[in-house]
Scaffold this active site. Sequence first.
Site, PDB file in Angstrom:
ATOM      1  N   ILE A   3      31.526  43.798  45.271  1.00  0.00           N
ATOM      2  CA  ILE A   3      32.520  42.823  45.713  1.00  0.00           C
ATOM      3  C   ILE A   3      31.794  41.779  46.571  1.00  0.00           C
ATOM      4  O   ILE A   3      30.945  42.139  47.393  1.00  0.00           O
ATOM      5  CB  ILE A   3      33.629  43.500  46.557  1.00  0.00           C
ATOM      6  CG1 ILE A   3      34.189  44.754  45.860  1.00  0.00           C
ATOM      7  CG2 ILE A   3      34.732  42.490  46.902  1.00  0.00           C
ATOM      8  CD1 ILE A   3      35.011  44.536  44.634  1.00  0.00           C
ATOM      9  N   TYR A  42      24.334  56.320  52.281  1.00  0.00           N
ATOM     10  CA  TYR A  42      25.591  55.610  52.016  1.00  0.00           C
ATOM     11  C   TYR A  42      26.443  56.387  51.009  1.00  0.00           C
ATOM     12  O   TYR A  42      27.641  56.615  51.230  1.00  0.00           O
ATOM     13  CB  TYR A  42      25.270  54.213  51.482  1.00  0.00           C
ATOM     14  CG  TYR A  42      26.483  53.332  51.261  1.00  0.00           C
ATOM     15  CD1 TYR A  42      27.160  52.770  52.334  1.00  0.00           C
ATOM     16  CD2 TYR A  42      26.951  53.048  49.974  1.00  0.00           C
ATOM     17  CE1 TYR A  42      28.267  51.950  52.139  1.00  0.00           C
ATOM     18  CE2 TYR A  42      28.051  52.235  49.763  1.00  0.00           C
ATOM     19  CZ  TYR A  42      28.706  51.687  50.848  1.00  0.00           C
ATOM     20  OH  TYR A  42      29.810  50.873  50.649  1.00  0.00           O
ATOM     21  N   VAL A  91      34.570  52.280  65.393  1.00  0.00           N
ATOM     22  CA  VAL A  91      35.283  53.457  64.854  1.00  0.00           C
ATOM     23  C   VAL A  91      34.498  54.757  65.021  1.00  0.00           C
ATOM     24  O   VAL A  91      35.070  55.844  64.913  1.00  0.00           O
ATOM     25  CB  VAL A  91      35.684  53.260  63.372  1.00  0.00           C
ATOM     26  CG1 VAL A  91      36.663  52.110  63.224  1.00  0.00           C
ATOM     27  CG2 VAL A  91      34.468  53.089  62.466  1.00  0.00           C
ATOM     28  N   SER A  94      33.756  53.858  47.744  1.00  0.00           N
ATOM     29  CA  SER A  94      32.836  53.026  46.957  1.00  0.00           C
ATOM     30  C   SER A  94      32.539  53.725  45.632  1.00  0.00           C
ATOM     31  O   SER A  94      32.645  54.960  45.541  1.00  0.00           O
ATOM     32  CB  SER A  94      31.512  52.848  47.712  1.00  0.00           C
ATOM     33  OG  SER A  94      30.543  52.220  46.893  1.00  0.00           O
ATOM     34  N   ALA A 100      26.328  59.542  50.191  1.00  0.00           N
ATOM     35  CA  ALA A 100      26.814  60.806  50.753  1.00  0.00           C
ATOM     36  C   ALA A 100      28.020  60.550  51.648  1.00  0.00           C
ATOM     37  O   ALA A 100      29.008  61.291  51.614  1.00  0.00           O
ATOM     38  CB  ALA A 100      25.702  61.495  51.541  1.00  0.00           C
ATOM     39  N   SER A 101      27.967  59.466  52.444  1.00  0.00           N
ATOM     40  CA  SER A 101      29.104  59.166  53.331  1.00  0.00           C
ATOM     41  C   SER A 101      30.349  58.854  52.515  1.00  0.00           C
ATOM     42  O   SER A 101      31.457  59.275  52.862  1.00  0.00           O
ATOM     43  CB  SER A 101      28.761  58.000  54.276  1.00  0.00           C
ATOM     44  OG  SER A 101      28.746  56.752  53.612  1.00  0.00           O
ATOM     45  N   LYS A 102      30.194  58.136  51.405  1.00  0.00           N
ATOM     46  CA  LYS A 102      31.350  57.729  50.607  1.00  0.00           C
ATOM     47  C   LYS A 102      31.872  58.886  49.746  1.00  0.00           C
ATOM     48  O   LYS A 102      33.087  59.004  49.541  1.00  0.00           O
ATOM     49  CB  LYS A 102      30.998  56.514  49.741  1.00  0.00           C
ATOM     50  CG  LYS A 102      30.691  55.249  50.564  1.00  0.00           C
ATOM     51  CD  LYS A 102      31.871  54.792  51.401  1.00  0.00           C
ATOM     52  CE  LYS A 102      31.649  53.398  51.998  1.00  0.00           C
ATOM     53  NZ  LYS A 102      32.819  52.925  52.760  1.00  0.00           N
TER      54      LYS A 102
HETATM   55  N1  LIG Z   1      31.096  44.734  49.319  1.00  0.00           N
HETATM   56  C1  LIG Z   1      30.960  45.672  48.414  1.00  0.00           C
HETATM   57  O1  LIG Z   1      30.454  45.422  47.312  1.00  0.00           O
HETATM   58  C2  LIG Z   1      31.444  47.073  48.684  1.00  0.00           C
HETATM   59  C3  LIG Z   1      31.460  47.947  47.601  1.00  0.00           C
HETATM   60  C4  LIG Z   1      31.962  49.225  47.786  1.00  0.00           C
HETATM   61  C5  LIG Z   1      32.458  49.595  49.012  1.00  0.00           C
HETATM   62  N2  LIG Z   1      32.436  48.737  50.058  1.00  0.00           N
HETATM   63  C6  LIG Z   1      33.035  49.184  51.318  1.00  0.00           C
HETATM   64  O2  LIG Z   1      34.113  48.334  51.628  1.00  0.00           O
HETATM   65  C7  LIG Z   1      34.330  48.317  53.038  1.00  0.00           C
HETATM   66  C8  LIG Z   1      34.411  46.860  53.504  1.00  0.00           C
HETATM   67  O3  LIG Z   1      33.144  46.250  53.313  1.00  0.00           O
HETATM   68  P1  LIG Z   1      32.926  44.681  53.143  1.00  0.00           P
HETATM   69  O4  LIG Z   1      32.178  44.490  51.894  1.00  0.00           O
HETATM   70  O5  LIG Z   1      34.215  43.987  53.346  1.00  0.00           O
HETATM   71  O6  LIG Z   1      31.893  44.449  54.343  1.00  0.00           O
HETATM   72  P2  LIG Z   1      31.830  43.402  55.531  1.00  0.00           P
HETATM   73  O7  LIG Z   1      30.494  43.624  56.115  1.00  0.00           O
HETATM   74  O8  LIG Z   1      32.228  42.037  55.083  1.00  0.00           O
HETATM   75  O9  LIG Z   1      32.958  43.936  56.548  1.00  0.00           O
HETATM   76  C9  LIG Z   1      32.838  45.145  57.227  1.00  0.00           C
HETATM   77  C10 LIG Z   1      33.525  45.017  58.570  1.00  0.00           C
HETATM   78  O10 LIG Z   1      33.451  46.311  59.217  1.00  0.00           O
HETATM   79  C11 LIG Z   1      33.112  46.095  60.570  1.00  0.00           C
HETATM   80  N3  LIG Z   1      32.454  47.292  61.100  1.00  0.00           N
HETATM   81  C12 LIG Z   1      31.228  47.782  60.769  1.00  0.00           C
HETATM   82  N4  LIG Z   1      30.953  48.857  61.498  1.00  0.00           N
HETATM   83  C13 LIG Z   1      32.011  49.064  62.321  1.00  0.00           C
HETATM   84  C14 LIG Z   1      32.304  50.010  63.311  1.00  0.00           C
HETATM   85  N5  LIG Z   1      31.429  50.980  63.640  1.00  0.00           N
HETATM   86  N6  LIG Z   1      33.498  49.945  63.938  1.00  0.00           N
HETATM   87  C15 LIG Z   1      34.376  48.962  63.642  1.00  0.00           C
HETATM   88  N7  LIG Z   1      34.142  48.015  62.718  1.00  0.00           N
HETATM   89  C16 LIG Z   1      32.973  48.062  62.064  1.00  0.00           C
HETATM   90  C17 LIG Z   1      32.184  44.880  60.569  1.00  0.00           C
HETATM   91  O11 LIG Z   1      32.108  44.271  61.848  1.00  0.00           O
HETATM   92  C18 LIG Z   1      32.852  44.001  59.514  1.00  0.00           C
HETATM   93  O12 LIG Z   1      33.819  43.138  60.090  1.00  0.00           O
HETATM   94  C19 LIG Z   1      33.178  49.100  53.644  1.00  0.00           C
HETATM   95  O13 LIG Z   1      33.614  50.413  53.949  1.00  0.00           O
HETATM   96  C20 LIG Z   1      32.152  49.133  52.525  1.00  0.00           C
HETATM   97  O14 LIG Z   1      31.317  50.264  52.637  1.00  0.00           O
HETATM   98  C21 LIG Z   1      31.922  47.468  49.924  1.00  0.00           C
END
Ligand SMILES: NC(=O)c1ccc[n+]([C@@H]2O[C@H](COP(=O)([O-])OP(=O)(O)OC[C@H]3O[C@@H](n4cnc5c(N)ncnc54)[C@H](O)[C@@H]3O)[C@@H](O)[C@H]2O)c1
Length: 249
Positions: free
Chosen positions: A187, A155, A64, A142, A157-159
């Site tokens: 999560i 992280y 992305v 997040s 700052a991005s969110k």
């Molecule tokens: N897990 C948590 O506790 C948590 C909490 C708050 C926010 N988030 C956010 O939730 C979203 C999903 O995270 P998750 O926990 O399911 O993580 P995850 O690592 O299980 O899944 C993330 C997916 O994004 C893909 N990805 C990463 N960089 C990419 C790129 N440049 N282009 C295309 N795909 C890419 C990865 O290959 C992976 O399949 C993320 O944006 C994360 O920042 C996660």
Amino acid sequence: MGGSLAGKLENRRILITGAASGMGQAIAELFAAEGAGLALLDRNEAGITEIAATLKAHGFGCDVSARAMVMDVVAKAADALGGIDGIINAAGILDITPFAKLEPESFDRMLAVNLTGPFNIIHAALPFLQQAARATIVNIASVSGLMPMAGTAGYSASKAGLLMFTKCLGLDLGPNIRANSICPGVIKTEMTRYLWENQEHTERAAARVALNRLGVVEDVARATLFFSTEDSGFTTGAALPVDGGFSWR
Ligand SMILES: NC(=O)c1ccc[n+]([C@@H]2O[C@H](COP(=O)([O-])OP(=O)(O)OC[C@H]3O[C@@H](n4cnc5c(N)ncnc54)[C@H](O)[C@@H]3O)[C@@H](O)[C@H]2O)c1
């Protein structure tokens, strides 16, 4: 739709990023069950191809943060689906490192994937969203975008940027396109494996929140579904915590 067995997303064509793992994958599974046509994107090409085949969706390898690639893939996705009614930006990366040790390249990469990534996707998809009757955008931000936490300068700052970006989209793109964010707490996914693989860390994280557990991907998928249907028809620019109470303090 009362009483009908039709899914909540029948006739809707949705593009989901980060769908090869975690929340993105759970959202894809729920949305497929609700009848959506799906284009699934992930930088993990083998993973996304497999999941897309299981869900009878269109799968695309795509980073992305690579704008030209996103333009190309989004056009192909729109072609495959016959248009785009909704976007879910779930792709994201996390590097928790004290600021003094955070590599500049890691900071740049988090901004490029977590903030510029959603920009690239929405920019490329906008002509299709504008043609849709009632389009929706959901960005997975997040709790880190709402409050500071140690070691998350890049992280967070991005969110936080993603939250304000989403509000501005709501303003600029209304009334036909709504844009909302979700702020997950901890999560259980690959991203947080370092935490939940350790019993003590898990218990501490659960004890920190009112609902006394880690979140599961379905918690986030259901909130994403709400923002992708008319159930949330008078809500735009919102940032919904799905965090068990994490962000209260
Ligand atoms: N897990 C948590 O506790 C948590 C909490 C708050 C926010 N988030 C956010 O939730 C979203 C999903 O995270 P998750 O926990 O399911 O993580 P995850 O690592 O299980 O899944 C993330 C997916 O994004 C893909 N990805 C990463 N960089 C990419 C790129 N440049 N282009 C295309 N795909 C890419 C990865 O290959 C992976 O399949 C993320 O944006 C994360 O920042 C996660």
